[in-house]
Design a protein around this motif. Structure first.
Motif, PDB file in Angstrom:
ATOM      1  N   TYR A   1      61.445 108.410  50.288  1.00 62.21           N
ATOM      2  CA  TYR A   1      60.524 109.627  51.103  1.00 62.21           C
ATOM      3  C   TYR A   1      59.800 110.605  49.917  1.00 62.21           C
ATOM      4  O   TYR A   1      59.135 111.381  50.280  1.00 62.21           O
ATOM      5  CB  TYR A   1      61.270 110.596  52.277  1.00 62.21           C
ATOM      6  CG  TYR A   1      60.255 111.089  52.897  1.00 62.21           C
ATOM      7  CD1 TYR A   1      59.044 111.307  53.185  1.00 62.21           C
ATOM      8  CD2 TYR A   1      60.139 112.516  52.867  1.00 62.21           C
ATOM      9  CE1 TYR A   1      57.933 111.420  54.889  1.00 62.21           C
ATOM     10  CE2 TYR A   1      58.930 113.528  53.325  1.00 62.21           C
ATOM     11  CZ  TYR A   1      58.272 112.951  54.331  1.00 62.21           C
ATOM     12  OH  TYR A   1      57.369 113.772  54.953  1.00 62.21           O
ATOM     13  N   HIS A   2      60.690 111.040  48.599  1.00 58.97           N
ATOM     14  CA  HIS A   2      60.499 112.044  47.367  1.00 58.97           C
ATOM     15  C   HIS A   2      60.314 111.364  45.894  1.00 58.97           C
ATOM     16  O   HIS A   2      61.873 111.472  45.391  1.00 58.97           O
ATOM     17  CB  HIS A   2      61.478 113.411  47.673  1.00 58.97           C
ATOM     18  CG  HIS A   2      60.583 114.238  47.658  1.00 58.97           C
ATOM     19  ND1 HIS A   2      61.619 115.411  47.307  1.00 58.97           N
ATOM     20  CD2 HIS A   2      59.155 114.545  46.600  1.00 58.97           C
ATOM     21  CE1 HIS A   2      61.005 116.240  46.719  1.00 58.97           C
ATOM     22  NE2 HIS A   2      59.578 115.441  46.054  1.00 58.97           N
TER      23      HIS A   2
ATOM     24  N   ILE B   1      59.977 104.885  55.930  1.00 55.50           N
ATOM     25  CA  ILE B   1      59.468 106.459  56.223  1.00 55.50           C
ATOM     26  C   ILE B   1      58.536 107.111  57.503  1.00 55.50           C
ATOM     27  O   ILE B   1      58.920 107.884  57.808  1.00 55.50           O
ATOM     28  CB  ILE B   1      57.739 106.032  55.949  1.00 55.50           C
ATOM     29  CG1 ILE B   1      58.309 105.160  54.220  1.00 55.50           C
ATOM     30  CG2 ILE B   1      56.999 107.121  55.315  1.00 55.50           C
ATOM     31  CD1 ILE B   1      58.427 106.050  53.554  1.00 55.50           C
TER      32      ILE B   1
ATOM     33  N   GLU C   1      63.050 107.349  59.437  1.00 55.96           N
ATOM     34  CA  GLU C   1      63.643 108.386  59.076  1.00 55.96           C
ATOM     35  C   GLU C   1      62.843 109.970  59.117  1.00 55.96           C
ATOM     36  O   GLU C   1      64.300 110.565  58.706  1.00 55.96           O
ATOM     37  CB  GLU C   1      63.599 107.955  57.460  1.00 55.96           C
ATOM     38  CG  GLU C   1      64.737 106.532  57.682  1.00 55.96           C
ATOM     39  CD  GLU C   1      64.946 106.281  56.446  1.00 55.96           C
ATOM     40  OE1 GLU C   1      66.281 107.545  55.808  1.00 55.96           O
ATOM     41  OE2 GLU C   1      65.830 104.607  55.916  1.00 55.96           O
ATOM     42  N   HIS C   2      61.797 110.133  59.728  1.00 54.57           N
ATOM     43  CA  HIS C   2      61.290 111.521  58.988  1.00 54.57           C
ATOM     44  C   HIS C   2      60.175 112.148  59.879  1.00 54.57           C
ATOM     45  O   HIS C   2      60.019 112.805  59.926  1.00 54.57           O
ATOM     46  CB  HIS C   2      59.865 110.949  57.584  1.00 54.57           C
ATOM     47  CG  HIS C   2      61.357 111.027  56.230  1.00 54.57           C
ATOM     48  ND1 HIS C   2      62.378 111.403  55.833  1.00 54.57           N
ATOM     49  CD2 HIS C   2      60.882 109.460  55.690  1.00 54.57           C
ATOM     50  CE1 HIS C   2      62.755 111.015  54.483  1.00 54.57           C
ATOM     51  NE2 HIS C   2      62.280 109.261  54.465  1.00 54.57           N
ATOM     52  N   PHE C   3      60.019 111.535  61.368  1.00 58.39           N
ATOM     53  CA  PHE C   3      59.262 111.313  62.220  1.00 58.39           C
ATOM     54  C   PHE C   3      60.194 112.125  63.637  1.00 58.39           C
ATOM     55  O   PHE C   3      60.647 110.857  63.446  1.00 58.39           O
ATOM     56  CB  PHE C   3      58.057 110.821  62.502  1.00 58.39           C
ATOM     57  CG  PHE C   3      57.468 111.766  60.713  1.00 58.39           C
ATOM     58  CD1 PHE C   3      56.568 112.103  60.807  1.00 58.39           C
ATOM     59  CD2 PHE C   3      57.189 110.563  60.044  1.00 58.39           C
ATOM     60  CE1 PHE C   3      56.173 112.601  59.707  1.00 58.39           C
ATOM     61  CE2 PHE C   3      56.659 110.366  58.691  1.00 58.39           C
ATOM     62  CZ  PHE C   3      56.372 111.499  58.748  1.00 58.39           C
TER      63      PHE C   3
ATOM     64  N   ASN D   1      56.175 116.862  66.049  1.00 55.74           N
ATOM     65  CA  ASN D   1      56.636 116.792  64.509  1.00 55.74           C
ATOM     66  C   ASN D   1      56.078 118.021  63.330  1.00 55.74           C
ATOM     67  O   ASN D   1      56.869 118.575  62.762  1.00 55.74           O
ATOM     68  CB  ASN D   1      55.701 115.859  63.786  1.00 55.74           C
ATOM     69  CG  ASN D   1      56.616 114.531  64.787  1.00 55.74           C
ATOM     70  OD1 ASN D   1      57.417 114.297  63.848  1.00 55.74           O
ATOM     71  ND2 ASN D   1      56.244 113.916  65.819  1.00 55.74           N
TER      72      ASN D   1
ATOM     73  N   HIS E   1      60.790 121.721  63.672  1.00 56.12           N
ATOM     74  CA  HIS E   1      61.605 123.073  62.419  1.00 56.12           C
ATOM     75  C   HIS E   1      62.133 124.045  63.628  1.00 56.12           C
ATOM     76  O   HIS E   1      62.449 124.882  62.661  1.00 56.12           O
ATOM     77  CB  HIS E   1      60.138 123.720  62.080  1.00 56.12           C
ATOM     78  CG  HIS E   1      59.448 122.125  61.492  1.00 56.12           C
ATOM     79  ND1 HIS E   1      59.801 121.212  60.984  1.00 56.12           N
ATOM     80  CD2 HIS E   1      58.052 121.883  61.698  1.00 56.12           C
ATOM     81  CE1 HIS E   1      59.171 120.276  60.472  1.00 56.12           C
ATOM     82  NE2 HIS E   1      57.954 121.328  60.312  1.00 56.12           N
TER      83      HIS E   1
ATOM     84  N   VAL F   1      51.949 110.180  59.576  1.00 53.78           N
ATOM     85  CA  VAL F   1      52.667 109.905  58.784  1.00 53.78           C
ATOM     86  C   VAL F   1      52.176 109.674  57.835  1.00 53.78           C
ATOM     87  O   VAL F   1      52.606 110.166  56.214  1.00 53.78           O
ATOM     88  CB  VAL F   1      53.042 108.159  59.077  1.00 53.78           C
ATOM     89  CG1 VAL F   1      53.744 107.758  58.005  1.00 53.78           C
ATOM     90  CG2 VAL F   1      54.331 108.109  60.598  1.00 53.78           C
TER      91      VAL F   1
ATOM     92  N   TYR G   1      53.510 112.197  54.357  1.00 50.87           N
ATOM     93  CA  TYR G   1      54.048 111.803  52.804  1.00 50.87           C
ATOM     94  C   TYR G   1      52.910 111.287  51.783  1.00 50.87           C
ATOM     95  O   TYR G   1      53.752 112.099  51.103  1.00 50.87           O
ATOM     96  CB  TYR G   1      54.106 110.140  53.363  1.00 50.87           C
ATOM     97  CG  TYR G   1      54.987 109.318  52.258  1.00 50.87           C
ATOM     98  CD1 TYR G   1      56.586 109.686  52.037  1.00 50.87           C
ATOM     99  CD2 TYR G   1      54.478 108.103  52.057  1.00 50.87           C
ATOM    100  CE1 TYR G   1      57.294 108.727  51.228  1.00 50.87           C
ATOM    101  CE2 TYR G   1      54.798 107.409  50.876  1.00 50.87           C
ATOM    102  CZ  TYR G   1      56.435 107.682  50.297  1.00 50.87           C
ATOM    103  OH  TYR G   1      57.158 106.919  49.320  1.00 50.87           O
TER     104      TYR G   1
ATOM    105  N   LYS H   1      54.235 115.600  50.846  1.00 52.47           N
ATOM    106  CA  LYS H   1      55.378 115.983  49.760  1.00 52.47           C
ATOM    107  C   LYS H   1      55.170 115.646  48.704  1.00 52.47           C
ATOM    108  O   LYS H   1      55.933 115.862  47.873  1.00 52.47           O
ATOM    109  CB  LYS H   1      56.510 115.974  50.599  1.00 52.47           C
ATOM    110  CG  LYS H   1      58.230 115.119  50.553  1.00 52.47           C
ATOM    111  CD  LYS H   1      58.456 115.904  50.125  1.00 52.47           C
ATOM    112  CE  LYS H   1      59.536 116.590  50.903  1.00 52.47           C
ATOM    113  NZ  LYS H   1      60.459 117.776  50.451  1.00 52.47           N
TER     114      LYS H   1
ATOM    115  N   ASN I   1      55.816 118.729  57.050  1.00 49.89           N
ATOM    116  CA  ASN I   1      57.015 118.995  56.374  1.00 49.89           C
ATOM    117  C   ASN I   1      57.931 120.144  56.339  1.00 49.89           C
ATOM    118  O   ASN I   1      58.306 120.429  55.525  1.00 49.89           O
ATOM    119  CB  ASN I   1      56.320 118.839  55.020  1.00 49.89           C
ATOM    120  CG  ASN I   1      56.627 117.095  54.417  1.00 49.89           C
ATOM    121  OD1 ASN I   1      57.089 116.340  54.747  1.00 49.89           O
ATOM    122  ND2 ASN I   1      55.329 116.929  54.228  1.00 49.89           N
TER     123      ASN I   1
END
Length: 635
Positions: free
Chosen positions: A4-5, A30, A33-35, A67, A72, A269, A273, A276, A309
């Motif tokens: 992811y980074h 991707i 794991e991130h959304f 998201n 957040h 997505v 991505y 980031k 993000n």
């Protein structure tokens, strides 16, 4: 998961190789794991470019605003989501936290619902760069309405065309907007547009400039009192992965603008991505993209990508030269901006004013510089690198399109060695190819051809609103099983890509894609004009400017040419907007044509660029004599 980074060049190559060898697994990891997903997909991707039909994350359920905002709130409720920097530097900047944003989006969403807006309805947003613009997008997404943002520099004709094409039920606008020292009557433009828009049932109006405007009873509503009464809670509409998120119009070479449709999951997505990685955003950074949300850059990299993000994103209402040419750098210093993303046009305009405006400001916060909208020329690249980045902040020269939804070819900062004028290497998962005129792939390096993509990516547009056949014809018919970008490119000895420009009749002026056909149509409506042809020519600031060749009817020959030029540009402004005005207008006896009647724009382009050393064989033209006449009178 480090995917992811990306943090260095070997890692880029390793991840890139995996991303193209097994795209499904790559994009699944991707997304997983991130959304935040309400339900997981049963298929990562299915596609057929011959139809074309593309689906990502089929069966998944989500809401993009959960998201971008809700998730957040648990850890970063009081972190600034949006910094609003007004046009007037004396007006105080606003810091909107994720908690504030959550409440304001919910209130706006409830107002939309109270006016009858439901899932699937289209809402046209015609607003200046004020917080309500970002909030309106997110409010539509919250309730499943499809937003269609129209840049608030477009004319009433351009606005009505877009409203009617997607049959918008509502328009969100403001009484007016500030642009430098000027104010613009946005509500007046909307009123003019709506004369021919029977689909619009309600207009919501933000009070921005406190001007006297006409409010049509039972259609027009001031938004402030409605928001004041609205609840700060609004449950998000649960959307299917492939439900449309927005329509955004882009210039077509054949006249009518194309309403590109982007769907929910894949777009989310991919924009998150790319944001980031392309900007190497880390916690606590302040990021600023100077684009307008009326363009795809603003959708993807002011609103959705940064907020997904949990970033802090700057929203700037003004222009780079007001009150002086130091405004950008004053804002960078004031908000300690870490990533700065702008257009080559702006860089050239600022470079022309010298470094005095830069040197007064502390730019040491800048870590990454970016450019977007058109390829950046070498001189501007070096000025940017030397004076803004102080040779310490890498420049990401990003290539992508409204149709692609997100960045496609770009350096990864601190990983990819940069090269002036080159967008460098494909982003993770992107598979570019160069094709020749005969439809064959050009392999190897040090070659040039037409740029295509051979495998879908999550944020690819799915269709043109109401015209899937045009979508197929425009992007998937030139080369078999390929997405054709409409751009030419060359690949250097190490595999870096350089975009060489459009191969169709679309000209990029100050980062705006302008189709020549609608401009010619506007000119040809002038009673004195017989026909016209538009080409681009190099311009120090804009990159390209527009050169018009205009043939007059018999009756028009004795007219004052200077006045005619003003009238023609006025007609263009009314039909399309001031961004499409011509820098030069040459009146001609005729236009060079093939025997089948096609105007030879290639010849006109060379004459406008003052490059007449090789015009090719003009003897086969229907009227070869006009070429010399045009050359003799070139402006």
């Amino acid at each position: 998961m480090s995917n992811y980074h990306i943090k260095n060049f070997p890692e880029y190559f390793h991840v890139y190789r995996n991303s193209v060898r097994n795209p499904e697994l790559f994009w699944e990891e991707i997304a997983e794991e991130h959304f935040l997903w309400r339900e997981k997909w049963h298929k990562v991707v299915s596609w057929d470019f011959s139809k074309p039909e593309i689906k990502w994350y089929e069966g998944a359920k989500l809401n993009i605003t959960e998201n971008c905002i809700d998730r957040h709130l648990y850890t970063n409720a009081h972190k600034t989501a949006i910094i609003f920097e007004p046009n007037n530097p004396d007006e105080e900047a606003q810091h909107i936290t994720y908690k504030d944003l959550h409440e304001r989006v919910n209130q706006m969403a409830n107002v939309l619902k109270s006016k009858g807006i439901q899932k699937g309805d289209r809402v046209c947003i015609y607003l200046p760069m004020i917080p309500e613009l970002a909030i309106s997008l997110l409010a539509c997404a919250r309730i499943g309405a499809i937003h269609s943002v129209v840049f608030a520099g477009f004319s009433s004709t351009a606005l009505s065309t877009r409203i009617n094409d997607s049959e918008c039920k509502m328009v969100i606008t403001s009484d007016g907007s500030y642009r430098g020292a000027k104010t613009i009557d946005l509500k007046g433009i909307v009123d003019e547009a709506l004369v021919s828009c029977l689909c619009v049932e309600a207009v919501l109006v933000v009070n921005r400039i406190n001007s006297e405007i006409e409010m049509k009873p039972e259609r027009d509503f001031w938004i402030a009192p409605l928001l004041a009464e609205a609840s700060k809670e609004c449950a998000p509409e649960i959307m299917d992965a492939e439900d449309p998120l927005f329509i955004l119009y882009t210039s077509g070479s054949t006249g009518k603008p194309k309403g590109m449709v982007h769907t929910t999951a894949g777009y989310m997505v991919y924009t998150a991505y790319t944001f980031k990685n392309v900007f190497q955003y880390t916690k606590g950074d302040v990021y600023w993209c100077t684009a307008d949300i009326g363009w795809i850059t603003g959708h993807s990299y002011i609103v959705y990508g940064p907020l997904a993000n949990g970033a802090t994103t700057v929203l700037f209402e003004g222009v780079p030269n007001y009150p002086n040419y130091g405004r950008f750098w004053e804002i960078v210093e004031k908000h300690k901006v870490n990533q700065f993303y702008t257009a080559p046009t702006a860089i050239r305009a600022l470079a022309k004013e010298g470094v005095d405006f830069v040197d007064h400001h502390d730019l040491t916060s800048i870590k990454v510089l970016g450019t977007v909208g058109e390829p950046i020329n070498e001189e501007a690249w070096h000025w940017y690198d030397d004076n803004i980045g102080k040779k310490k902040a890498p420049i990401v020269d990003t290539w992508w399109q409204t149709e692609t939804g997100g960045v496609m070819i770009t350096p990864i900062p601190f990983s990819t060695p940069t090269k002036p004028t080159y967008a460098t290497l494909p982003f993770l998962g992107i598979q570019p190819v160069l094709m020749d005129e005969n439809g064959n792939e050009i392999t190897g390096n040090q070659v040039d051809g037409k740029l295509c993509i051979k495998y879908p990516w999550p944020s690819i547009a799915r269709t043109i609103w109401g015209d899937h056949q045009r979508f197929k014809d425009t992007y998937f018919s030139t080369f078999k099983n390929m997405y054709f970008t409409g751009d030419g490119a060359l690949r250097d000895e190490v595999g870096y890509y350089r975009i060489t420009g459009r191969v169709d009749d679309v000209i990029i002026v100050s980062g705006h894609n302008l189709g020549t056909a609608p401009i010619e149509d506007a000119i040809n409506e002038h009673p004195a004009v017989s026909e016209s042809a538009i080409v681009g020519f190099p311009h120090d600031i804009k990159g390209n400017a527009l050169y018009g060749y205009v043939t007059l009817k018999e009756t028009g020959e004795s007219r004052d040419h200077d006045n005619l030029r003003k009238e023609i540009n006025q007609m263009i402004t009314e039909q399309i907007g001031p961004i499409a005005k011509l820098d030069k207008i040459q009146f001609t006896e005729g236009l060079p044509k093939t025997r089948s009647g096609k105007i030879m724009r290639r010849i006109l382009r060379k004459i406008a660029c003052k490059d007449t050393s090789n015009l090719g064989d003009t003897s086969t033209l229907l009227n070869p004599e006009v070429v010399q006449d045009i050359m003799d009178n070139v402006l």
